[in-house]
Design a protein around this motif. Structure first.
Motif, PDB file in Angstrom:
ATOM      1  N   LEU A 187      75.557  28.481 -20.818  1.00  0.00           N
ATOM      2  CA  LEU A 187      76.326  28.797 -19.823  1.00  0.00           C
ATOM      3  C   LEU A 187      75.032  27.783 -19.165  1.00  0.00           C
ATOM      4  O   LEU A 187      73.814  27.846 -18.823  1.00  0.00           O
ATOM      5  CB  LEU A 187      76.149  29.939 -18.537  1.00  0.00           C
ATOM      6  N   ASN A 188      75.484  26.799 -17.419  1.00  0.00           N
ATOM      7  CA  ASN A 188      74.706  25.873 -17.329  1.00  0.00           C
ATOM      8  C   ASN A 188      74.773  26.762 -15.790  1.00  0.00           C
ATOM      9  O   ASN A 188      75.535  25.666 -15.097  1.00  0.00           O
ATOM     10  CB  ASN A 188      74.887  24.663 -17.501  1.00  0.00           C
ATOM     11  N   HIS A 189      73.793  27.213 -15.048  1.00  0.00           N
ATOM     12  CA  HIS A 189      74.264  27.077 -13.572  1.00  0.00           C
ATOM     13  C   HIS A 189      72.886  27.346 -12.562  1.00  0.00           C
ATOM     14  O   HIS A 189      72.373  27.949 -12.232  1.00  0.00           O
ATOM     15  CB  HIS A 189      74.618  28.563 -13.393  1.00  0.00           C
ATOM     16  N   HIS A 190      72.219  26.266 -12.699  1.00  0.00           N
ATOM     17  CA  HIS A 190      70.278  26.011 -12.245  1.00  0.00           C
ATOM     18  C   HIS A 190      71.228  25.634 -10.681  1.00  0.00           C
ATOM     19  O   HIS A 190      72.369  24.866 -10.618  1.00  0.00           O
ATOM     20  CB  HIS A 190      70.302  25.150 -13.129  1.00  0.00           C
ATOM     21  N   ASP A 191      70.371  26.175  -9.833  1.00  0.00           N
ATOM     22  CA  ASP A 191      70.334  26.005  -8.536  1.00  0.00           C
ATOM     23  C   ASP A 191      69.706  24.326  -8.100  1.00  0.00           C
ATOM     24  O   ASP A 191      69.397  24.305  -7.137  1.00  0.00           O
ATOM     25  CB  ASP A 191      70.623  27.103  -7.593  1.00  0.00           C
ATOM     26  N   ASN A 192      69.169  24.164  -8.905  1.00  0.00           N
ATOM     27  CA  ASN A 192      68.578  22.598  -8.879  1.00  0.00           C
ATOM     28  C   ASN A 192      69.140  21.274  -7.930  1.00  0.00           C
ATOM     29  O   ASN A 192      69.599  21.011  -8.608  1.00  0.00           O
ATOM     30  CB  ASN A 192      67.444  22.367  -9.791  1.00  0.00           C
ATOM     31  N   GLU A 193      68.622  20.991  -7.152  1.00  0.00           N
ATOM     32  CA  GLU A 193      69.318  19.915  -6.539  1.00  0.00           C
ATOM     33  C   GLU A 193      69.577  18.861  -7.360  1.00  0.00           C
ATOM     34  O   GLU A 193      70.376  18.472  -7.160  1.00  0.00           O
ATOM     35  CB  GLU A 193      68.195  19.603  -5.012  1.00  0.00           C
ATOM     36  N   TYR A 194      68.688  18.558  -7.978  1.00  0.00           N
ATOM     37  CA  TYR A 194      68.310  17.508  -8.563  1.00  0.00           C
ATOM     38  C   TYR A 194      69.599  17.640  -9.752  1.00  0.00           C
ATOM     39  O   TYR A 194      70.213  16.526  -9.902  1.00  0.00           O
ATOM     40  CB  TYR A 194      67.119  17.190  -9.855  1.00  0.00           C
ATOM     41  N   GLU A 246      67.329  27.793 -34.670  1.00  0.00           N
ATOM     42  CA  GLU A 246      67.032  28.492 -33.624  1.00  0.00           C
ATOM     43  C   GLU A 246      67.334  28.980 -32.519  1.00  0.00           C
ATOM     44  O   GLU A 246      67.318  27.960 -31.892  1.00  0.00           O
ATOM     45  CB  GLU A 246      65.302  29.116 -33.467  1.00  0.00           C
ATOM     46  N   LYS A 247      67.527  29.826 -31.902  1.00  0.00           N
ATOM     47  CA  LYS A 247      68.415  30.393 -30.296  1.00  0.00           C
ATOM     48  C   LYS A 247      67.315  29.869 -29.296  1.00  0.00           C
ATOM     49  O   LYS A 247      67.439  29.275 -28.399  1.00  0.00           O
ATOM     50  CB  LYS A 247      68.980  31.649 -30.456  1.00  0.00           C
ATOM     51  N   SER A 248      66.174  30.360 -29.518  1.00  0.00           N
ATOM     52  CA  SER A 248      65.167  30.421 -29.202  1.00  0.00           C
ATOM     53  C   SER A 248      64.536  28.882 -28.584  1.00  0.00           C
ATOM     54  O   SER A 248      64.084  28.304 -27.067  1.00  0.00           O
ATOM     55  CB  SER A 248      63.348  30.892 -29.569  1.00  0.00           C
ATOM     56  N   SER A 249      64.361  28.216 -29.481  1.00  0.00           N
ATOM     57  CA  SER A 249      64.128  26.502 -29.389  1.00  0.00           C
ATOM     58  C   SER A 249      65.049  25.467 -29.000  1.00  0.00           C
ATOM     59  O   SER A 249      65.083  24.787 -28.275  1.00  0.00           O
ATOM     60  CB  SER A 249      63.738  25.702 -30.832  1.00  0.00           C
ATOM     61  N   LEU A 250      67.041  26.053 -28.979  1.00  0.00           N
ATOM     62  CA  LEU A 250      67.483  25.554 -28.310  1.00  0.00           C
ATOM     63  C   LEU A 250      67.275  26.328 -27.737  1.00  0.00           C
ATOM     64  O   LEU A 250      67.790  24.835 -25.888  1.00  0.00           O
ATOM     65  CB  LEU A 250      69.015  26.323 -28.794  1.00  0.00           C
ATOM     66  N   ALA A 251      67.429  27.284 -26.779  1.00  0.00           N
ATOM     67  CA  ALA A 251      67.235  27.539 -25.079  1.00  0.00           C
ATOM     68  C   ALA A 251      65.675  26.817 -24.150  1.00  0.00           C
ATOM     69  O   ALA A 251      65.703  26.068 -23.485  1.00  0.00           O
ATOM     70  CB  ALA A 251      66.577  29.010 -24.812  1.00  0.00           C
ATOM     71  N   HIS A 252      64.828  26.165 -25.085  1.00  0.00           N
ATOM     72  CA  HIS A 252      63.907  26.041 -24.444  1.00  0.00           C
ATOM     73  C   HIS A 252      63.984  24.568 -24.500  1.00  0.00           C
ATOM     74  O   HIS A 252      63.663  23.107 -23.472  1.00  0.00           O
ATOM     75  CB  HIS A 252      62.122  26.047 -25.458  1.00  0.00           C
ATOM     76  N   LEU A 253      64.769  24.026 -25.729  1.00  0.00           N
ATOM     77  CA  LEU A 253      65.368  22.090 -25.195  1.00  0.00           C
ATOM     78  C   LEU A 253      66.417  22.450 -23.777  1.00  0.00           C
ATOM     79  O   LEU A 253      65.784  21.344 -23.432  1.00  0.00           O
ATOM     80  CB  LEU A 253      65.957  21.628 -26.611  1.00  0.00           C
ATOM     81  N   LEU A 254      67.365  22.800 -24.071  1.00  0.00           N
ATOM     82  CA  LEU A 254      67.804  23.352 -22.539  1.00  0.00           C
ATOM     83  C   LEU A 254      67.139  23.735 -21.521  1.00  0.00           C
ATOM     84  O   LEU A 254      67.710  23.184 -20.565  1.00  0.00           O
ATOM     85  CB  LEU A 254      69.031  23.527 -23.060  1.00  0.00           C
TER      86      LEU A 254
END
Length: 227
Positions: free
Chosen positions: A104-111, A71-79
């Motif tokens: 796409l992974n474009h978080h702006d979290n410093e960690y 499921e796409k929703s569970s994948l989004a939650h995992l990532l």
């Protein structure tokens, strides 16, 4: 794909797990090095570079194992991604359409910026789970690529993934020119990711692979080109 499709179609409804158990048993007893006359020319892999952090590997392992989600929703939650950032998702493998996803992974979290080499277009290819995946594994006659040899079944998988996802990757690189392209996968998916990376190195300047439990799928002379 033509060879794989002929094998797949020839069995039709008679395909079952008993048949594959017998085939796997037969395959396990074959002297492959003598059949292919390749001796030690296939790679046994190389150590993880010292500049790759454990945190980064753990992050990428989530993407590799995420390809097993149905499921796409569970994948989004995992990532920890929004569903809209998963631009392609297919959980059911069929001939010419492997189970894989593009996110796409474009978080702006410093960690994340420090540890996870953020700003990436990530392609994850699923490992062996279906009967068709087993057939991919069994198509092991070496195929020529860039002056070396690669696993034919995994190359077909890589070619199918590239055919489906390259238009999406190209569009995202226009929108996000500073993003890196990263392939990942586990087992069959790892081998396919490695070969896809080799194929696309002549197209993209920033393409990398993170492969988990990767089988011996490329010849030794191609190994230095994998990052």
């Amino acid at each position: 794909m033509p060879v794989l499709k002929r094998v797949y179609d020839s069995f039709g409804d008679k395909m079952n797990y008993d048949f594959f158990n017998v085939m796997v048993l037969l395959v396990s007893e074959q002297p492959w090095s003598k059949i292919f006359n390749i001796d030690s020319s296939f790679s046994k892999g190389k150590p993880v570079p010292s500049n790759v952090s454990i945190r980064k590997l753990l992050s990428m392992s989530s993407y590799a194992l995420g390809a097993y989600h149905s499921e796409k929703s569970s994948l989004a939650h995992l990532l920890s991604l929004s569903e809209k950032d998963i631009l392609f998702f297919n959980s059911v493998a069929s001939v010419g359409k492997p189970a894989c996803f593009l996110a796409l992974n474009h978080h702006d979290n410093e960690y994340l910026l420090v540890y996870l080499m953020i700003f990436r277009i990530i392609v994850s290819i699923r490992g062996t789970q279906s009967e068709l995946d087993v057939l991919r594994d069994l198509v092991i006659q070496p195929s020529s690529l860039e002056g070396g040899l690669v696993h034919s079944g995994m190359r077909e998988e890589a070619n199918d993934v590239i055919t489906i996802l390259k238009p999406i990757i190209d569009m995202q690189l226009i929108l996000h020119p500073n993003y890196k392209v990263v392939f990942t996968g586990h087992s069959l998916g790892a081998g396919s990711a490695a070969i896809a990376t080799l194929i696309l190195q002549s197209v993209y300047s920033n393409v990398f692979a993170y492969c988990f439990a990767c089988p011996s799928c490329v010849s030794l002379n191609l190994l230095p080109r994998l990052q």
